[in-house]
Write an enzyme that holds these catalytic residues in place. Structure first.
Site, mmCIF file in Angstrom:
data_model
loop_
_atom_site.group_PDB
_atom_site.id
_atom_site.type_symbol
_atom_site.label_atom_id
_atom_site.label_comp_id
_atom_site.label_asym_id
_atom_site.label_seq_id
_atom_site.Cartn_x
_atom_site.Cartn_y
_atom_site.Cartn_z
ATOM 1 N N ILE A 139 0.855 -1.199 0.000
ATOM 2 C CA ILE A 139 0.000 0.000 0.000
ATOM 3 C C ILE A 139 0.889 1.246 0.000
ATOM 4 O O ILE A 139 1.750 1.395 0.865
ATOM 5 C CB ILE A 139 -0.920 0.022 1.243
ATOM 6 C CG1 ILE A 139 -1.831 -1.200 1.260
ATOM 7 C CG2 ILE A 139 -1.721 1.311 1.296
ATOM 8 C CD1 ILE A 139 -2.712 -1.296 2.506
ATOM 9 N N GLU A 193 5.056 -14.707 12.246
ATOM 10 C CA GLU A 193 6.442 -15.089 12.478
ATOM 11 C C GLU A 193 6.442 -16.354 13.356
ATOM 12 O O GLU A 193 5.472 -16.636 14.055
ATOM 13 C CB GLU A 193 7.178 -13.982 13.245
ATOM 14 C CG GLU A 193 6.985 -12.578 12.681
ATOM 15 C CD GLU A 193 7.689 -12.387 11.347
ATOM 16 O OE1 GLU A 193 8.717 -13.042 11.112
ATOM 17 O OE2 GLU A 193 7.186 -11.597 10.532
ATOM 18 N N LYS A 208 5.139 0.594 12.709
ATOM 19 C CA LYS A 208 4.601 1.225 11.496
ATOM 20 C C LYS A 208 3.914 2.547 11.839
ATOM 21 O O LYS A 208 4.051 3.543 11.109
ATOM 22 C CB LYS A 208 3.630 0.261 10.813
ATOM 23 C CG LYS A 208 4.339 -0.986 10.273
ATOM 24 C CD LYS A 208 3.365 -2.106 9.925
ATOM 25 C CE LYS A 208 4.075 -3.328 9.357
ATOM 26 N NZ LYS A 208 3.230 -4.521 9.282
HETATM 27 N N1 HSE Z 1 4.325 -9.463 10.106
HETATM 28 C C1 HSE Z 1 3.719 -8.407 9.346
HETATM 29 C C2 HSE Z 1 2.212 -8.562 9.379
HETATM 30 C C3 HSE Z 1 4.127 -8.426 7.886
HETATM 31 O O1 HSE Z 1 1.683 -9.587 9.828
HETATM 32 O O2 HSE Z 1 1.534 -7.631 8.928
HETATM 33 C C4 HSE Z 1 5.217 -7.491 7.523
HETATM 34 O O3 HSE Z 1 4.961 -6.183 7.876
#
Ligand code: HSE
Ligand code: NAP
Length: 430
Positions: A139, A193, A208
């Protein structure tokens, strides 16, 4: 004479690095048409030189495990950092900038912590440090804030910025499964992860959000000051109850401008089913924002994955190639961003969802509502599960807007009551 090809080096050839390589190969002619130049991957830094690679770069590309092969090569124009982590990645980025190379990175964890320092280094050397892929994968939110909406004051920004958490909540909401099963599915599908705490405890979304706050407000809201609450262990009961009231629970990252201060945080919240963000399901991401000139805008798409994230990395490489001079990494003239004026969490105001587990006996509801009233919390709806009298039952309250300080005080008082079995479950409602 003007160069006909741009030499780049990739640090990292995993999910994003191979995605970028595939796009460069598949869209070679298109990229040349836009840039008038070829983009040539001259070197790739990896950890394990013996690993069998399924994505095959051009035959002339050199693999190395020595980072100086990247940072000290005068023939490289751009270094693309895609290894993740905060140690080697920091070294690669800072050394590349010190040796005169612009950098592209997808590394939100590093930028959230060290962004201001690295932007200053880039500015000092009149170089670019671009990071479109660091927030919401494919995005284009970084460029949107930095350029397309540059003339707007951003009144509010609310994002679903972690695909793993959104996938887990969507599965629990639509398929009535519990948290552990939904997390297991996310891991099997490769969304989460192996150690999922960055995703489920809200830290990835917080990284973010920290980056987006800088872009939207030109101020630094330090990561360690950001209130962060994740979704670990969220109870299917509360998902179901929210549904009964016409809401969904989503993990949100939000910043709002409030009389010159910034109210920001990452938290699970109930949002009404007809809210635009309620339609964002599975691993998808979205950012809903309100500019004072443009009004509301929502961007929606894939927040992760090889090609979506590679697409964002490539857009940065192409922007850098297109820029002759005058790099602008933060979207503001001054790259030395001041601290934000941060609204204290206790002064934030939201509607709330409370679930109390209490003895079903006369007077309990009136005591609970009395305590809320004493703390200026006005009740909008109450539901109690029917059980035989004298048993413990869940009682759910939806409130009108209330201050966080009052909410915390009321919950503390209620949690100490003798007829309360367990600490209250508590979510904000947007
Ligand atoms: N681990 C992140 C998520 C992906 O699940 O959005 C990479 O930013
Ligand atoms: P990944 O699949 O784990 O790949 C990492 C790559 O870096 C591998 O090629 C690895 O080498 C190399 N590497 C790791 N440590 C190294 C070291 N110390 N020295 C040299 N090479 C090293 O990672 P990814 O998913 O592509 O993520 C890369 C970055 O993009 C991260 O910052 C991540 O947060 C960000 N990002 C990822 C996504 C996504 O969808 N995956 C989305 C947005 C942002 P080997 O191949 O030899 O192991």
């Amino acid at each position: 004479m003007e160069k006909t090809s741009i030499n780049i080096a990739l640090a990292g050839f995993g999910t994003v690095g191979t995605g970028l390589q595939d796009i460069l190969q598949n869209n070679r002619d298109w990229i040349k048409k836009r840039l008038g130049k070829d983009i040539n991957i001259k070197k790739i830094l990896v950890k394990d030189l013996n690993k069998v690679r399924t994505s095959i770069p051009d035959p002339h590309t050199i693999f190395t495990n020595n980072l100086e092969d990247l940072t000290e090569d005068p023939d490289l124009d751009i270094v693309v950092e895609l290894i993740g982590g905060k140690t080697t990645a920091y070294e690669i980025i800072s050394r590349a900038l010190e040796s005169g190379k612009s950098v592209v990175t997808a590394n939100k964890a590093l930028l959230a912590e060290k962004g201001p320092e690295l932007f200053n280094l880039a500015s000092k050397n009149n170089l670019g440090l671009y990071y479109e892929a660091s927030v919401a994968g494919g995005i284009p939110i970084v460029q949107t804030l930095k350029e397309s909406l540059a003339g707007n004051r951003i009144k509010s920004l609310t994002g679903i910025l972690n695909g793993t958490a959104n996938f887990i909540l969507s599965e629990m909401t639509h398929n009535q499964i519990d948290y552990d099963s939904a997390l297991g599915e996310a891991q099997e599908l490769g969304y989460a992860e192996a150690e999922p705490s960055l995703d489920v405890d809200g830290f990835d979304a917080a990284h973010k959000l920290t980056i987006l706050i800088r872009l939207a407000h030109g101020e630094d809201y330090p990561l360690h000051m950001l209130p962060i609450k994740g979704i670990r262990g969220i109870d299917p009961y509360d998902i179901g109850k929210a549904k009964d009231f016409g809401y969904q629970i989503k993990l949100l990252a939000q910043v709002k401008e409030k009389s010159g201060s910034l109210q920001a945080g990452v938290f699970p919240a109930l949002i009404q089913n007809d809210h635009m963000l309620a339609k964002v399901d599975g691993p998808f991401n979205a950012v809903l924002l309100e500019g004072n000139a443009v009004g509301p805008i929502m961007l929606y798409g894939q927040g992760a994955g090889d090609l979506p994230t590679g697409s964002a990395v490539l857009s940065d490489i192409m922007s850098l190639v297109n820029k002759e001079t005058g790099y602008n990494n933060t979207g503001f003239v001054d790259s030395n961003l001041p601290y934000a004026n941060m609204l204290q969490a206790e002064h934030t105001v939201f509607k709330h969802y409370f679930r109390f587990t209490v003895k079903d006996r006369p007077g309990v509801l009136s005591i609970l509502s009395g305590i809320m009233g004493e703390h200026n919390i006005s009740i909008a709806q109450v539901v109690q599960k029917q059980e035989s009298e004298g048993q413990f039952v869940p009682v759910v309250f939806l409130t009108h807007s209330a201050q966080e300080k009052d909410v915390q005080n009321a919950l503390q008082e209620i949690n100490e009551l003798s007829f309360v079995k367990a600490p209250a479950i508590h979510y904000v409602i947007l």
